[in-house]
Design a protein around this motif. Structure first.
Motif, PDB file in Angstrom:
ATOM      1  N   LEU A  43       0.846  -1.200   0.000  1.00 49.11           N
ATOM      2  CA  LEU A  43       0.000   0.000   0.000  1.00 49.11           C
ATOM      3  C   LEU A  43       0.874   1.240   0.000  1.00 49.11           C
ATOM      4  O   LEU A  43       1.616   1.480   0.946  1.00 49.11           O
ATOM      5  N   GLU A 102      -8.610   5.589  12.626  1.00 48.45           N
ATOM      6  CA  GLU A 102      -9.203   4.533  11.823  1.00 48.45           C
ATOM      7  C   GLU A 102      -9.580   5.062  10.451  1.00 48.45           C
ATOM      8  O   GLU A 102     -10.291   6.059  10.318  1.00 48.45           O
ATOM      9  N   PHE A 105     -12.045   1.969   4.374  1.00 45.64           N
ATOM     10  CA  PHE A 105     -11.659   1.794   2.981  1.00 45.64           C
ATOM     11  C   PHE A 105     -12.824   1.390   2.096  1.00 45.64           C
ATOM     12  O   PHE A 105     -13.764   0.705   2.531  1.00 45.64           O
ATOM     13  N   GLY A 106     -12.732   1.806   0.840  1.00 45.32           N
ATOM     14  CA  GLY A 106     -13.637   1.324  -0.179  1.00 45.32           C
ATOM     15  C   GLY A 106     -13.132   0.007  -0.743  1.00 45.32           C
ATOM     16  O   GLY A 106     -12.079  -0.502  -0.338  1.00 45.32           O
TER      17      GLY A 106
ATOM     18  N   PHE B  34      -1.149   0.407  14.319  1.00 45.44           N
ATOM     19  CA  PHE B  34      -2.385  -0.257  13.927  1.00 45.44           C
ATOM     20  C   PHE B  34      -2.075  -1.555  13.174  1.00 45.44           C
ATOM     21  O   PHE B  34      -1.048  -1.676  12.515  1.00 45.44           O
ATOM     22  N   TYR B  36      -4.168  -3.635  10.242  1.00 41.28           N
ATOM     23  CA  TYR B  36      -5.305  -3.711   9.334  1.00 41.28           C
ATOM     24  C   TYR B  36      -5.319  -5.096   8.694  1.00 41.28           C
ATOM     25  O   TYR B  36      -4.271  -5.714   8.510  1.00 41.28           O
ATOM     26  N   GLN B  38      -7.165  -7.607   5.522  1.00 35.76           N
ATOM     27  CA  GLN B  38      -7.953  -7.692   4.291  1.00 35.76           C
ATOM     28  C   GLN B  38      -8.244  -9.151   4.012  1.00 35.76           C
ATOM     29  O   GLN B  38      -7.367  -9.907   3.579  1.00 35.76           O
ATOM     30  N   ARG B  43     -13.101  -5.636   2.066  1.00 29.80           N
ATOM     31  CA  ARG B  43     -12.366  -4.379   2.187  1.00 29.80           C
ATOM     32  C   ARG B  43     -11.277  -4.472   3.240  1.00 29.80           C
ATOM     33  O   ARG B  43     -11.387  -5.248   4.191  1.00 29.80           O
ATOM     34  N   LEU B  44     -10.293  -3.664   3.045  1.00 31.97           N
ATOM     35  CA  LEU B  44      -9.276  -3.497   4.077  1.00 31.97           C
ATOM     36  C   LEU B  44      -9.949  -2.845   5.286  1.00 31.97           C
ATOM     37  O   LEU B  44     -10.688  -1.874   5.144  1.00 31.97           O
ATOM     38  N   LEU B  46      -9.750  -2.049   9.807  1.00 30.80           N
ATOM     39  CA  LEU B  46      -8.945  -2.000  11.022  1.00 30.80           C
ATOM     40  C   LEU B  46      -9.182  -3.258  11.851  1.00 30.80           C
ATOM     41  O   LEU B  46     -10.324  -3.652  12.086  1.00 30.80           O
ATOM     42  N   TYR B  86      -1.722  -5.967   7.434  1.00 32.56           N
ATOM     43  CA  TYR B  86      -0.846  -4.810   7.288  1.00 32.56           C
ATOM     44  C   TYR B  86      -0.658  -4.125   8.636  1.00 32.56           C
ATOM     45  O   TYR B  86      -1.622  -3.860   9.343  1.00 32.56           O
ATOM     46  N   PHE B 101       1.958   2.252   5.682  1.00 35.93           N
ATOM     47  CA  PHE B 101       1.727   0.821   5.801  1.00 35.93           C
ATOM     48  C   PHE B 101       2.996   0.026   5.515  1.00 35.93           C
ATOM     49  O   PHE B 101       3.841   0.435   4.713  1.00 35.93           O
TER      50      PHE B 101
END
Lengths: 114, 111
Positions: A43, A102, A105-106, B34, B36, B38, B43-44, B46, B86, B101
């Motif tokens: 990313l 936080e 995301f789409g 954090f 995250y 997926q 969706r990605l 938290l 991530y 990230f």
């Protein structure tokens, strides 16, 4: 509460063309960030907009640009497409306060450049 | 400069085995970190943040400032944990509209 919506979900372009991707954030969110996701690079942050102003920018060439409208919707544009621009482009929204942390995301727009 | 490193691209374990997804960071000061996740075709999102000190879906992560690490752990992996993970941190400005990230680790839990 509707989530972050990105359009189009998939698109195929050829080298040299340009593309515009759209993102509608969650209602009430004023910050919109864009990321490029690729298998090799993970990313990568593109830019962030808050209240119609670009607040942060990543290390991408000037071919990548964006904007945010008064309703917080955002668009990003890539001009003179290159093969290496093929990626999943993710948009994320947040309230924009520094203490939240936080991102929402789409599903992303998958761009293929031929 | 702030940086997040996830040294493993792929971590493959059997169901029921312990899992540790590694994350190392470089940051001046006290970072907020954090994780995250997926899942396939999702969706990605938290998973957890160190400041909340929660356990989410059996996962925990402890910030080790001495080792500059924030490894994600789960004592007994489940097949539904298979996903891309991530690690992330905000820039020094504290503006979390932008997160930095790591490159991500794919966790594969085999039956």
């Amino acid at each position: 509460k509707a989530g972050v919506t990105q359009t189009p979900r998939y698109l195929i372009k050829t080298r040299g063309q340009q593309v515009t991707l759209s993102c509608s954030p969650i209602s009430g969110h004023r910050s919109v960030s864009w990321y490029q996701q690729t298998p090799g690079q993970g990313l990568q942050f593109l830019f962030e907009y808050f209240s119609e102003t670009q607040r942060n920018k990543g290390n991408f060439p000037g071919r990548f640009s964006g904007r945010q409208f008064s309703n917080s919707r955002s668009e990003m544009n890539v001009s003179t497409l290159e093969l290496g621009d093929s990626a999943l482009y993710l948009c994320a929204s947040s309230r924009g306060r520094a203490d939240t942390g936080e991102l929402f995301f789409g599903e992303g727009s998958r761009l293929t450049v031929l | 400069a702030q940086r997040v490193t996830q040294p493993e691209k792929l971590l493959s374990v059997f169901k029921g085995a312990p899992v540790e997804l590694k994350c190392n960071y470089s940051y001046s000061g006290s970072p907020e970190l954090f994780w995250y996740v997926q899942y396939s075709r999702q969706r990605l999102q938290l998973l957890l943040r160190h400041i909340s000190r929660e356990s989410i879906k059996g996962f925990t992560a402890d910030l080790n400032k001495g080792e500059t690490s924030f490894h994600l752990k789960k004592p007994f992996a489940q097949e539904e944990d298979s996903a891309m993970y991530y690690c992330a941190l905000p820039p020094l400005s504290g503006n979390t509209g932008k997160l930095i990230f790591g490159q991500g680790t794919t966790l594969q839990v085999k039956p």
